[in-house]
Design a protein around this motif. Structure first.
Motif, PDB file in Angstrom:
ATOM      1  N   PRO A 315     -15.345 102.394  34.483  1.00 24.38           N
ATOM      2  CA  PRO A 315     -16.901 102.709  35.015  1.00 24.38           C
ATOM      3  C   PRO A 315     -16.702 103.698  36.010  1.00 24.38           C
ATOM      4  CG  PRO A 315     -16.033 100.636  35.977  1.00 24.38           C
ATOM      5  CD  PRO A 315     -14.671 101.016  34.893  1.00 24.38           C
ATOM      6  N   LEU A 316     -15.803 103.903  36.780  1.00 26.46           N
ATOM      7  CA  LEU A 316     -15.871 105.013  37.962  1.00 26.46           C
ATOM      8  C   LEU A 316     -15.483 106.493  37.242  1.00 26.46           C
ATOM      9  CD1 LEU A 316     -14.300 102.988  40.707  1.00 26.46           C
ATOM     10  CD2 LEU A 316     -16.702 103.374  40.138  1.00 26.46           C
ATOM     11  N   GLU A 317     -15.015 106.462  36.039  1.00 27.17           N
ATOM     12  CA  GLU A 317     -14.560 107.763  35.118  1.00 27.17           C
ATOM     13  C   GLU A 317     -13.351 108.290  35.757  1.00 27.17           C
ATOM     14  OE1 GLU A 317     -17.839 110.192  34.839  1.00 27.17           O
ATOM     15  OE2 GLU A 317     -19.031 108.904  33.643  1.00 27.17           O
ATOM     16  N   HIS A 318     -12.542 107.665  36.619  1.00 25.38           N
ATOM     17  CA  HIS A 318     -11.234 108.405  37.180  1.00 25.38           C
ATOM     18  C   HIS A 318      -9.862 107.699  36.687  1.00 25.38           C
ATOM     19  CE1 HIS A 318     -10.863 104.993  40.025  1.00 25.38           C
ATOM     20  NE2 HIS A 318     -11.841 105.251  40.587  1.00 25.38           N
ATOM     21  N   MET A 319      -9.815 106.641  36.177  1.00 20.27           N
ATOM     22  CA  MET A 319      -8.877 105.918  35.586  1.00 20.27           C
ATOM     23  C   MET A 319      -7.461 105.790  36.793  1.00 20.27           C
ATOM     24  SD  MET A 319      -8.973 104.487  32.306  1.00 20.27           S
ATOM     25  CE  MET A 319      -7.081 104.588  31.892  1.00 20.27           C
ATOM     26  N   ASN A 320      -7.875 105.531  37.875  1.00 23.65           N
ATOM     27  CA  ASN A 320      -6.939 105.797  39.052  1.00 23.65           C
ATOM     28  C   ASN A 320      -5.802 104.479  38.857  1.00 23.65           C
ATOM     29  OD1 ASN A 320      -7.846 108.140  40.099  1.00 23.65           O
ATOM     30  ND2 ASN A 320      -8.988 107.074  41.883  1.00 23.65           N
ATOM     31  N   CYS A 321      -6.183 103.417  38.079  1.00 23.03           N
ATOM     32  CA  CYS A 321      -5.400 102.503  38.154  1.00 23.03           C
ATOM     33  C   CYS A 321      -4.279 102.737  37.185  1.00 23.03           C
ATOM     34  CB  CYS A 321      -5.986 101.126  37.681  1.00 23.03           C
ATOM     35  SG  CYS A 321      -7.029 101.590  35.787  1.00 23.03           S
ATOM     36  N   MET A 322      -4.447 103.621  36.237  1.00 19.05           N
ATOM     37  CA  MET A 322      -3.327 104.214  35.361  1.00 19.05           C
ATOM     38  C   MET A 322      -2.572 105.513  35.890  1.00 19.05           C
ATOM     39  SD  MET A 322      -2.549 102.160  33.218  1.00 19.05           S
ATOM     40  CE  MET A 322      -2.985 101.136  31.686  1.00 19.05           C
ATOM     41  N   ASN A 323      -3.628 106.484  36.035  1.00 23.72           N
ATOM     42  CA  ASN A 323      -3.352 107.786  36.563  1.00 23.72           C
ATOM     43  C   ASN A 323      -2.392 107.597  37.826  1.00 23.72           C
ATOM     44  OD1 ASN A 323      -4.450 109.008  34.393  1.00 23.72           O
ATOM     45  ND2 ASN A 323      -6.429 109.125  35.436  1.00 23.72           N
ATOM     46  N   GLN A 324      -2.591 106.736  38.728  1.00 17.62           N
ATOM     47  CA  GLN A 324      -1.763 106.684  39.840  1.00 17.62           C
ATOM     48  C   GLN A 324      -0.435 106.138  39.837  1.00 17.62           C
ATOM     49  OE1 GLN A 324      -4.192 105.700  43.394  1.00 17.62           O
ATOM     50  NE2 GLN A 324      -5.805 107.333  42.902  1.00 17.62           N
ATOM     51  N   LEU A 325      -0.026 105.597  38.466  1.00 13.47           N
ATOM     52  CA  LEU A 325       0.962 104.761  38.257  1.00 13.47           C
ATOM     53  C   LEU A 325       2.065 105.759  37.528  1.00 13.47           C
ATOM     54  CD1 LEU A 325       1.192 101.042  37.140  1.00 13.47           C
ATOM     55  CD2 LEU A 325       2.930 102.795  36.723  1.00 13.47           C
ATOM     56  N   GLY A 326       2.733 106.386  38.290  1.00 17.56           N
ATOM     57  CA  GLY A 326       3.439 107.477  37.780  1.00 17.56           C
ATOM     58  C   GLY A 326       4.708 107.166  36.760  1.00 17.56           C
ATOM     59  N   PRO A 327       5.251 107.854  35.940  1.00 15.09           N
ATOM     60  CA  PRO A 327       6.296 107.549  35.091  1.00 15.09           C
ATOM     61  C   PRO A 327       7.693 106.992  35.828  1.00 15.09           C
ATOM     62  CG  PRO A 327       5.732 110.030  35.052  1.00 15.09           C
ATOM     63  CD  PRO A 327       4.817 109.341  35.859  1.00 15.09           C
ATOM     64  N   GLU A 328       7.828 107.823  37.090  1.00 20.58           N
ATOM     65  CA  GLU A 328       9.013 107.400  37.787  1.00 20.58           C
ATOM     66  C   GLU A 328       9.091 105.916  38.020  1.00 20.58           C
ATOM     67  OE1 GLU A 328       5.664 107.833  40.727  1.00 20.58           O
ATOM     68  OE2 GLU A 328       6.488 109.046  38.995  1.00 20.58           O
ATOM     69  N   ARG A 329       7.889 105.169  38.111  1.00 20.44           N
ATOM     70  CA  ARG A 329       7.698 103.688  38.418  1.00 20.44           C
ATOM     71  C   ARG A 329       8.304 102.840  37.127  1.00 20.44           C
ATOM     72  NH1 ARG A 329       3.523 101.826  41.788  1.00 20.44           N
ATOM     73  NH2 ARG A 329       4.384  99.859  40.984  1.00 20.44           N
ATOM     74  N   VAL A 330       7.869 103.589  36.053  1.00 21.42           N
ATOM     75  CA  VAL A 330       8.589 102.900  34.749  1.00 21.42           C
ATOM     76  C   VAL A 330      10.081 103.265  34.578  1.00 21.42           C
ATOM     77  CG1 VAL A 330       8.330 103.312  32.221  1.00 21.42           C
ATOM     78  CG2 VAL A 330       6.318 102.916  33.699  1.00 21.42           C
ATOM     79  N   MET A 331      10.273 104.296  34.822  1.00 17.66           N
ATOM     80  CA  MET A 331      11.949 104.751  34.609  1.00 17.66           C
ATOM     81  C   MET A 331      12.679 104.011  35.750  1.00 17.66           C
ATOM     82  SD  MET A 331      12.302 106.756  32.421  1.00 17.66           S
ATOM     83  CE  MET A 331      13.900 106.911  32.871  1.00 17.66           C
ATOM     84  N   ASP A 332      12.324 103.365  36.738  1.00 12.59           N
ATOM     85  CA  ASP A 332      12.953 102.915  37.779  1.00 12.59           C
ATOM     86  C   ASP A 332      12.851 101.223  37.165  1.00 12.59           C
ATOM     87  OD1 ASP A 332      13.401 104.749  39.573  1.00 12.59           O
ATOM     88  OD2 ASP A 332      11.752 104.178  40.874  1.00 12.59           O
ATOM     89  N   ALA A 333      11.958 100.814  36.576  1.00 12.72           N
ATOM     90  CA  ALA A 333      11.949  99.414  36.109  1.00 12.72           C
ATOM     91  C   ALA A 333      12.873  99.292  34.743  1.00 12.72           C
ATOM     92  CB  ALA A 333      10.474  99.156  35.729  1.00 12.72           C
ATOM     93  N   LEU A 334      13.000 100.508  34.105  1.00 11.32           N
ATOM     94  CA  LEU A 334      13.586 100.432  32.898  1.00 11.32           C
ATOM     95  C   LEU A 334      15.399 100.577  33.258  1.00 11.32           C
ATOM     96  CD1 LEU A 334      12.074 103.228  30.396  1.00 11.32           C
ATOM     97  CD2 LEU A 334      12.618 100.675  30.015  1.00 11.32           C
ATOM     98  N   GLU A 335      15.490 100.923  34.468  1.00  8.37           N
ATOM     99  CA  GLU A 335      16.957 101.081  35.167  1.00  8.37           C
ATOM    100  C   GLU A 335      17.188  99.693  35.423  1.00  8.37           C
ATOM    101  OE1 GLU A 335      20.455 102.693  35.936  1.00  8.37           O
ATOM    102  OE2 GLU A 335      18.611 104.122  35.225  1.00  8.37           O
ATOM    103  N   ARG A 336      16.365  99.066  36.092  1.00  6.92           N
ATOM    104  CA  ARG A 336      16.737  97.728  36.581  1.00  6.92           C
ATOM    105  C   ARG A 336      16.849  96.636  35.340  1.00  6.92           C
ATOM    106  NH1 ARG A 336      12.907  99.219  40.317  1.00  6.92           N
ATOM    107  NH2 ARG A 336      11.090  98.446  39.442  1.00  6.92           N
TER     108      ARG A 336
END
Length: 347
Positions: A315-336
């Motif tokens: 509704p705010l047209e910025h999608m910050n909840c997704m855009n600010q969650l960078g791929p490095e966070r996912v890579m770290d989780a995959l490593e764990r």
């Protein structure tokens, strides 16, 4: 006891409904459980050992079609069910069990269903914040304590079909497999950016992993975009299965994944029910209601002030909840989750 379950209309909800079936079987091991649900759900239902049979529901989600409902009810009446348990909250979902004359008809109070249900429960959302708790609670008398821990969905796998599917889609399991599930039927607010998926795919392909992209025909555009982030030399490690597989094949192929990255979607719940190491990315929704239920998953959510909004589009047209969650966070989780498997592999 012979139960008729009126199943939900979403993939993830159908997977989570297995918690109810397990709870019923724990109380009544000899119980017969049949599930009335949309035809697309049969491959999931068939992978639930607690279910005796799936019954296709040919009436669409928004359609009344009372004549067809009467015909279905007439056929079901001959089966002499002891109890119907309704997982949808709609009035229409209560018509068939009532028309079939099933003696006990259990469900949460939703649309005006007084009279159609004779075991009508009033939902306390604070008491049962999780969807699976709301499902499991219907297996017990009202206000009974729930089992702890809750049953976990656990889909069985057709090993013969695994081999057939590998051959059918020209795949192999000779290298670690990363499954990516970038779609979300609910809407774009639940979709992690394609570019971030592309970065994860590139990194893992460089480490010697295969990347399998899962989704529906609607997801072909985003999966094609993800493949574009890999150079031609690495695209041979990436396989775009979106819109190509049947649901049955998708379930059996995903059972081979060494790790899964998914939005909050039906495929996320399938991966969890297959006990795959899973990184679940949440944005406009929250795991406080529908988390993956496997023990080897990690949930990523920023918890911004504007989320969860539960809207199909930001509704705010910025999608910050997704855009600010960078791929490095996912890579770290995959490593764990994957440990040494994420180290570079020769080949």
């Amino acid at each position: 006891m012979k139960y008729l379950i009126v199943g939900p209309s979403w993939v993830g909800d159908m997977v989570m409904a297995q918690t109810l079936f397990i709870a019923l079987k724990r109380q009544h091991p000899e119980a017969i459980i049949d599930v009335l649900a949309p035809g697309w759900s049969r491959p999931i239902i068939e992978r639930m050992p607690e279910v005796h049979s799936g019954i296709d529901m040919p009436v669409g989600h928004g359609s009344l079609n009372l004549t067809l409902r009467r015909r279905i009810a007439r056929d079901l009446k001959a089966q002499r069910y002891d109890q119907a348990i309704l997982l949808p909250n709609s009035l229409k979902s209560a018509l068939i069990p009532w028309l079939a004359g099933i003696p006990v008809r259990t469900g949460w109070r939703g649309e005006m269903r007084y009279g159609l249900l004779n075991d009508l429960r009033v939902l306390d959302k604070a008491q049962y914040p999780l969807m699976v708790e709301r499902f499991v609670a219907l297996a017990y008398p009202e206000k009974s304590p729930l089992p702890s821990p809750l049953p976990k969905p656990a889909l069985s796998v057709d090993r013969h079909n695994v081999a057939r599917a590998l051959h059918r889609y020209q795949l192999s399991d000779d290298a670690p497999i990363l499954a990516l599930c970038p779609g979300a039927e609910f809407g774009p607010s639940k979709q992690w950016p394609a570019g971030y998926y592309g970065e994860v795919a590139l990194t893992m392909a460089q480490k010697g992993w295969q990347v399998w992209l899962f989704g529906s025909e609607k997801d072909r555009a985003v999966t094609h975009e993800i493949m574009g982030y890999l150079p031609v030399s690495l695209q041979k490690r990436c396989f775009n299965l979106a819109g190509q597989t049947t649901l049955a094949d998708a379930v059996d192929l995903m059972s081979l994944a060494h790790a899964v990255v998914s939005n909050d979607s039906g495929l996320m719940h399938i991966a969890a029910a297959l006990a795959r190491p899973l990184v679940a990315v949440y944005g406009s929704t929250t795991a406080a209601h529908t988390p993956p239920m496997n023990d080897n998953s990690e949930i990523l959510w920023l918890g911004l002030e504007c989320s969860p909004c539960f809207k199909r589009e930001c509704p705010l047209e910025h999608m910050n909840c997704m855009n600010q969650l960078g791929p490095e966070r996912v890579m770290d989780a995959l490593e764990r989750l994957s440990g040494e498997q994420t180290l570079e592999i020769q080949g």
